[in-house]
Design a protein around this motif. Sequence first.
Motif, PDB file in Angstrom:
ATOM      1  N   THR A 170       0.984  -1.085  -0.095  1.00  0.00           N
ATOM      2  CA  THR A 170      -0.011   0.011  -0.028  1.00  0.00           C
ATOM      3  C   THR A 170       0.910   1.100  -0.057  1.00  0.00           C
ATOM      4  O   THR A 170       2.076   1.229   0.336  1.00  0.00           O
ATOM      5  CB  THR A 170      -1.009  -0.099   1.136  1.00  0.00           C
ATOM      6  OG1 THR A 170      -1.873   1.171   1.106  1.00  0.00           O
ATOM      7  CG2 THR A 170      -0.279   0.147   2.508  1.00  0.00           C
ATOM      8  N   ARG A 171       0.313   2.276  -0.403  1.00  0.00           N
ATOM      9  CA  ARG A 171       1.095   3.600  -0.690  1.00  0.00           C
ATOM     10  C   ARG A 171       0.283   4.681  -0.520  1.00  0.00           C
ATOM     11  O   ARG A 171      -0.972   4.674  -0.799  1.00  0.00           O
ATOM     12  CB  ARG A 171       1.881   3.643  -1.995  1.00  0.00           C
ATOM     13  CG  ARG A 171       0.949   3.414  -3.184  1.00  0.00           C
ATOM     14  CD  ARG A 171       1.882   3.110  -4.496  1.00  0.00           C
ATOM     15  NE  ARG A 171       2.383   1.789  -4.337  1.00  0.00           N
ATOM     16  CZ  ARG A 171       1.920   0.682  -4.729  1.00  0.00           C
ATOM     17  NH1 ARG A 171       0.524   0.734  -4.913  1.00  0.00           N
ATOM     18  NH2 ARG A 171       2.428  -0.530  -4.576  1.00  0.00           N
ATOM     19  N   ALA A 192      -4.085   4.234   4.145  1.00  0.00           N
ATOM     20  CA  ALA A 192      -3.229   3.196   3.929  1.00  0.00           C
ATOM     21  C   ALA A 192      -2.938   2.012   4.998  1.00  0.00           C
ATOM     22  O   ALA A 192      -3.116   0.855   4.718  1.00  0.00           O
ATOM     23  CB  ALA A 192      -1.659   3.633   3.539  1.00  0.00           C
ATOM     24  N   GLN A 193      -3.056   2.450   6.125  1.00  0.00           N
ATOM     25  CA  GLN A 193      -2.854   1.567   7.319  1.00  0.00           C
ATOM     26  C   GLN A 193      -4.270   0.974   7.093  1.00  0.00           C
ATOM     27  O   GLN A 193      -4.019  -0.580   7.354  1.00  0.00           O
ATOM     28  CB  GLN A 193      -2.723   2.362   8.600  1.00  0.00           C
ATOM     29  CG  GLN A 193      -2.884   1.545   9.931  1.00  0.00           C
ATOM     30  CD  GLN A 193      -2.846   2.364  10.974  1.00  0.00           C
ATOM     31  OE1 GLN A 193      -2.464   3.486  10.949  1.00  0.00           O
ATOM     32  NE2 GLN A 193      -3.101   1.829  12.227  1.00  0.00           N
ATOM     33  N   ALA A 194      -5.276   1.231   7.062  1.00  0.00           N
ATOM     34  CA  ALA A 194      -6.515   0.547   7.193  1.00  0.00           C
ATOM     35  C   ALA A 194      -6.484  -0.514   6.000  1.00  0.00           C
ATOM     36  O   ALA A 194      -6.955  -1.453   6.400  1.00  0.00           O
ATOM     37  CB  ALA A 194      -7.598   1.506   7.057  1.00  0.00           C
ATOM     38  N   VAL A 242      -3.408   3.514  -3.893  1.00  0.00           N
ATOM     39  CA  VAL A 242      -2.688   4.629  -3.606  1.00  0.00           C
ATOM     40  C   VAL A 242      -3.876   5.798  -2.678  1.00  0.00           C
ATOM     41  O   VAL A 242      -4.839   6.099  -3.414  1.00  0.00           O
ATOM     42  CB  VAL A 242      -2.429   5.486  -4.845  1.00  0.00           C
ATOM     43  CG1 VAL A 242      -1.603   6.684  -4.491  1.00  0.00           C
ATOM     44  CG2 VAL A 242      -1.675   4.579  -5.805  1.00  0.00           C
ATOM     45  N   PHE A 243      -3.329   5.900  -1.505  1.00  0.00           N
ATOM     46  CA  PHE A 243      -4.357   6.361  -0.710  1.00  0.00           C
ATOM     47  C   PHE A 243      -3.892   7.963  -0.381  1.00  0.00           C
ATOM     48  O   PHE A 243      -2.649   8.440  -0.351  1.00  0.00           O
ATOM     49  CB  PHE A 243      -4.501   5.731   0.803  1.00  0.00           C
ATOM     50  CG  PHE A 243      -5.096   4.581   0.477  1.00  0.00           C
ATOM     51  CD1 PHE A 243      -6.330   4.237   0.356  1.00  0.00           C
ATOM     52  CD2 PHE A 243      -4.345   3.206   0.238  1.00  0.00           C
ATOM     53  CE1 PHE A 243      -6.874   3.096   0.171  1.00  0.00           C
ATOM     54  CE2 PHE A 243      -4.737   2.119   0.358  1.00  0.00           C
ATOM     55  CZ  PHE A 243      -5.971   1.856  -0.054  1.00  0.00           C
ATOM     56  N   GLU A 244      -4.574   8.857   0.241  1.00  0.00           N
ATOM     57  CA  GLU A 244      -4.264  10.326   0.452  1.00  0.00           C
ATOM     58  C   GLU A 244      -3.550  10.486   1.681  1.00  0.00           C
ATOM     59  O   GLU A 244      -2.725  11.129   2.093  1.00  0.00           O
ATOM     60  CB  GLU A 244      -5.467  11.181   0.280  1.00  0.00           C
ATOM     61  CG  GLU A 244      -5.371  12.679   0.725  1.00  0.00           C
ATOM     62  CD  GLU A 244      -6.506  13.652   0.523  1.00  0.00           C
ATOM     63  OE1 GLU A 244      -6.276  14.694   0.796  1.00  0.00           O
ATOM     64  OE2 GLU A 244      -7.579  13.071   0.333  1.00  0.00           O
ATOM     65  N   ARG A 245      -4.082   9.624   2.958  1.00  0.00           N
ATOM     66  CA  ARG A 245      -3.530   9.821   4.017  1.00  0.00           C
ATOM     67  C   ARG A 245      -2.957   8.208   4.526  1.00  0.00           C
ATOM     68  O   ARG A 245      -3.251   7.119   4.058  1.00  0.00           O
ATOM     69  CB  ARG A 245      -4.707  10.052   5.069  1.00  0.00           C
ATOM     70  CG  ARG A 245      -5.316  11.125   4.685  1.00  0.00           C
ATOM     71  CD  ARG A 245      -6.579  11.547   5.623  1.00  0.00           C
ATOM     72  NE  ARG A 245      -7.375  10.471   5.836  1.00  0.00           N
ATOM     73  CZ  ARG A 245      -7.829  10.251   7.023  1.00  0.00           C
ATOM     74  NH1 ARG A 245      -7.901  10.783   8.175  1.00  0.00           N
ATOM     75  NH2 ARG A 245      -8.655   9.028   7.188  1.00  0.00           N
TER      76      ARG A 245
END
Length: 659
Positions: free
Chosen positions: A604-605, A636-638, A629-632
């Motif tokens: 994840t990033r 990404a952790q979730a 690709v996540f904003e926060r």
Amino acid sequence: MKKNKVITAAEAIALIRNGDVLTTTGFVQSCIPEALHAALEARYVETRAPRDLTLIMTAGAGDSKGLGTGRLHHEGLLRRVIAANFGRMPKVAKAAQENRILGYNLPQGVISQLYRACAAGQPGLFSKVGLKTYVDPRHGGAKVNAVTTDDIVKLVEVDGEEWLFYTATKIDVAFIRGTSADPSGNISFEKEALTLDCLAQAMAARNNGGIVVAQVERIVDDGFLLPKDVRVPGILVDCVVLAEPEMHRMNYGVQHDAALAGQIRVPVAGMKKMPLDARKIIARRAAFELPPNGVVNLGVGAPEGIAAVANEEKVTPYITLTTEAGAVGGVLASGSSFGAATNADCVIDQNQMFDFYDGGGLDMTCLGMAECDRHGNVNTSAFGGKLNGCGGFINISQNARSVVFAGTFTVGGLEIAIEDGQVRIVQEGRGRKFLEAVEQTTFSGTYARERSQPVIYVTERCVFQLTDKGLELIEVAPGIDIERDILPHMDFRPIVNQPVPMDSRIFRDEPMELLSDLLNLDLKDRVSYDAERNLLFVNLEGWYCRVKTDMDELRMTIVEACRKAGQRVNSVVNHDGFRINESLYDDYAGMIQYLQANYYATTTRYATSAFLRLKMEEALNRRGLAPHVFERKEDAQAFLGVADKKARKMISPAIVSAA
């Protein structure tokens, strides 16, 4: 019997007829056949002949005060001018602006290559250079005034692609310049800083039945010149003119410099250090874009400072600087010697250099900017009531793999202070550079976006990036307030989406350790593995992937860490502040695909930049990969927690933040 081709300048000029097409050599202030220009001016002033000439030239050749082609301003001497640069002959430029002569402003590389077309008897040149700029017939066709009506640039389609066709103008007279000549007219260039287009110009005139006049500083005996030293053979030369030393200076500021001529090599370690001012801030920030082991072109003005910064930071051995005039390697010269280089690796003809540039050989260029608008268009050719000309700007900016435009944010009286690592605007410039629309398009932001060409705009207080939606503010200097120091001094509002601070090292008067950045010496410190949690952390915050070799080094670093882990790992990648060359997104997606297939269990990033997330998602989707690709970092952790319950138990916010 052999004919002795050595005659006086006055005798040579007497061979020119009314209405002839004349081409002359020279680059900015270097390699100018001053004795021939002076003789032509003197004959015209005295006899009013020859008159109604067409002047064709590539780069500007003069001091902007009346020397060089500036001598040819007299009313009636010129009827038409085809040139890349008018700024070096301001009285001629004024005549064009006042509709007293016909004029075309073509790209320097195009004119340079057209000499070869003329020499080969070809009707012209096909090129993409100039598309969607003022050179394009849809935007003016390179005409500089209302009385110029003939079209010498045509838009054509070949295999479904747009091209420009530049019509070749046959040449009657060529003024060239060398160092030595024998009585047969063989010309060598041993004391010249550059060779430019002399061979192609001579061949173009000779094959059209015209005359070639060569200015030299000495005459040698037949057989004295070695065959490989002769750059223009005597079969192409009609007249040889021996010039006085003052009329045959290397350039207007230097009589002769053996290092610039490539006759000797000199130490450059003692190059003077630039003071920490606005110019150096711009050069330092632009230097972060230098591609390791890449080929680079630097423009005149603010970009020239990059050479000094590169030398100061000891990165010069890892890049190759070039000039459009033909110099490859060494330390680029500035001032009156601009275009030449000290300790150059070699000097090639100007048209050959533009072949290299047009074909995509440049990894990066840094050029100046007079005006810029919300679409990323840049103007350097006609602004503020002046006809300056494009020079080599269009060839270079349009074809380099990445482009940096550099210049102060405002112009005319700008004063800044650098205090405790922060920038303070002492006095704002009187004129704006960032306008709603540029007066003339010398660089098309639209065309750059169509071709996914990476472009940034560097100033002393901020950095912009060209995106699909226009100009985006991506970096701000410490001490600069966006609402106070940036937005009120622009005619348009750029995209503002969480800009990051400019690198603090730029604003401290000490070495920046740029070499470590360019050679990726800290990559191993950016990748860490927690065996207990089976988590690989890749921290790419602030890292810039300039060229494919950067990506290769990143991949090898990650693979090495994964192999040491001995099992498939769960990876978290921080892309905050990460930048990647626009042309490398697909390669980057390929690297991720390879890692997922061979080393990752889950990955994840995250990145706060919406533009970066969009581009990465597009690249990954094209390869059939789930973007993730996540904003926060929390998102990404979730995701990682859902994807792998074990990873969810082991990951901690502190770890993700560190990543």
